[in-house]
Enzyme design. Sequence first.
Site, PDB file in Angstrom:
ATOM      1  N   GLU A  88       0.825  -1.213   0.000  1.00 29.02           N
ATOM      2  CA  GLU A  88       0.000   0.000   0.000  1.00 29.02           C
ATOM      3  C   GLU A  88       0.861   1.266   0.000  1.00 29.02           C
ATOM      4  OE1 GLU A  88      -3.919  -1.629   2.348  1.00 29.02           O
ATOM      5  OE2 GLU A  88      -2.059  -1.508   3.482  1.00 29.02           O
TER       6      GLU A  88
ATOM      7  N   GLY B 143     -12.723  -2.819   1.978  1.00 31.39           N
ATOM      8  CA  GLY B 143     -13.811  -3.608   1.411  1.00 31.39           C
ATOM      9  C   GLY B 143     -15.036  -2.726   1.244  1.00 31.39           C
TER      10      GLY B 143
ATOM     11  N   MET C 263      -9.378  -2.158   8.626  1.00 27.78           N
ATOM     12  CA  MET C 263      -8.983  -2.656   9.939  1.00 27.78           C
ATOM     13  C   MET C 263      -8.046  -1.721  10.731  1.00 27.78           C
ATOM     14  SD  MET C 263      -8.479  -6.659   8.847  1.00 27.78           S
ATOM     15  CE  MET C 263      -8.149  -7.230  10.506  1.00 27.78           C
ATOM     16  N   GLU C 264      -7.831  -0.504  10.229  1.00 26.74           N
ATOM     17  CA  GLU C 264      -6.863   0.370  10.913  1.00 26.74           C
ATOM     18  C   GLU C 264      -7.325   1.821  11.099  1.00 26.74           C
ATOM     19  OE1 GLU C 264      -5.917  -1.213   7.940  1.00 26.74           O
ATOM     20  OE2 GLU C 264      -5.105  -2.986   8.944  1.00 26.74           O
TER      21      GLU C 264
ATOM     22  N   ASP D  40     -12.242  -5.089  -2.591  1.00 23.98           N
ATOM     23  CA  ASP D  40     -13.154  -6.242  -2.560  1.00 23.98           C
ATOM     24  C   ASP D  40     -14.513  -5.795  -2.051  1.00 23.98           C
ATOM     25  OD1 ASP D  40     -13.371  -6.973   0.575  1.00 23.98           O
ATOM     26  OD2 ASP D  40     -11.343  -6.311   0.143  1.00 23.98           O
TER      27      ASP D  40
END
Length: 265
Positions: A16, A94, A197-198, A221
């Site tokens: 990333e 996502g 998630m962060e 996704d």
Amino acid sequence: MRNNIHIGILAAMPEEIGKTLENLKNTIKVEFGDLTIYSGEWNGVEVSEKIKINLSIAWSGWGKVSAARATTRLLSSNLLNSPIDLLIFTGVAGAVNSKLNQWDIVIPSGVIQHDMDARPLFERYVIPALNQKKLMPKRKLINWARKAIQQATENFDLKLFGKVSTGIIATGDSFISDKLLLKNLSINIPDLDAVEMEGAAFAQVAIQENIDWIIIRTISDSADEEAANSFSEFVRIYENSSFKLIEILIRSLKRDLLNINKSLE
Ligand code: ADE
């Protein structure tokens, strides 16, 4: 007036960050256990104003604890002997909003920790330390990033990437690959656009440390049963493009975006 600014760039994974490190000069590498921070001077194409840009860059690893730890380390290590003026977290997410497709970019106007639940003492999702549910970056930073990305898209400078929008992102310590779970999440967080998630852990640290911050996410996704496959395939390709997005932002940085005008040299 100060003629340099110091930007902290974080992502969960090296893919990333991509080729960003190749565009630094006089780079130093500082290790804190298993966390490495690279600091150096921007050596890429010219920026919009005559200003020297220092970057400190790290990948945190997945999840809220890793993100919070890396953010704290980045802020507290006095790298290049200058404070961080702005923190950027970038990477993939996502999609929850069905209008979002792979390669679309989401700049969150708000992030929520979807696994924070201190009921009955606090309302669901409220972060006790901040007494706040939705963490929001400054509007002028959102507008800057959106405009820069939009212009780059129109100039065909961001090949592969799709449309850019602002929206709500939920962060938690789960990789979501379940439509039912996703549906429940969207019922509880109306207007939810994407999950990762962060971001909201990073944002919490930035707010508590009183540092400007922004998050930029590219959809990898759809957080459904196909998510693991789509994510893995996407990240492999994204590695070659993630720098482009970072470059667009760095090139369009302006002094008056940051609180440095009043600072003495
Ligand atoms: N980051 C990218 N895709 C994700 C997903 N489906 N769940 C959580 N974080 C993600």
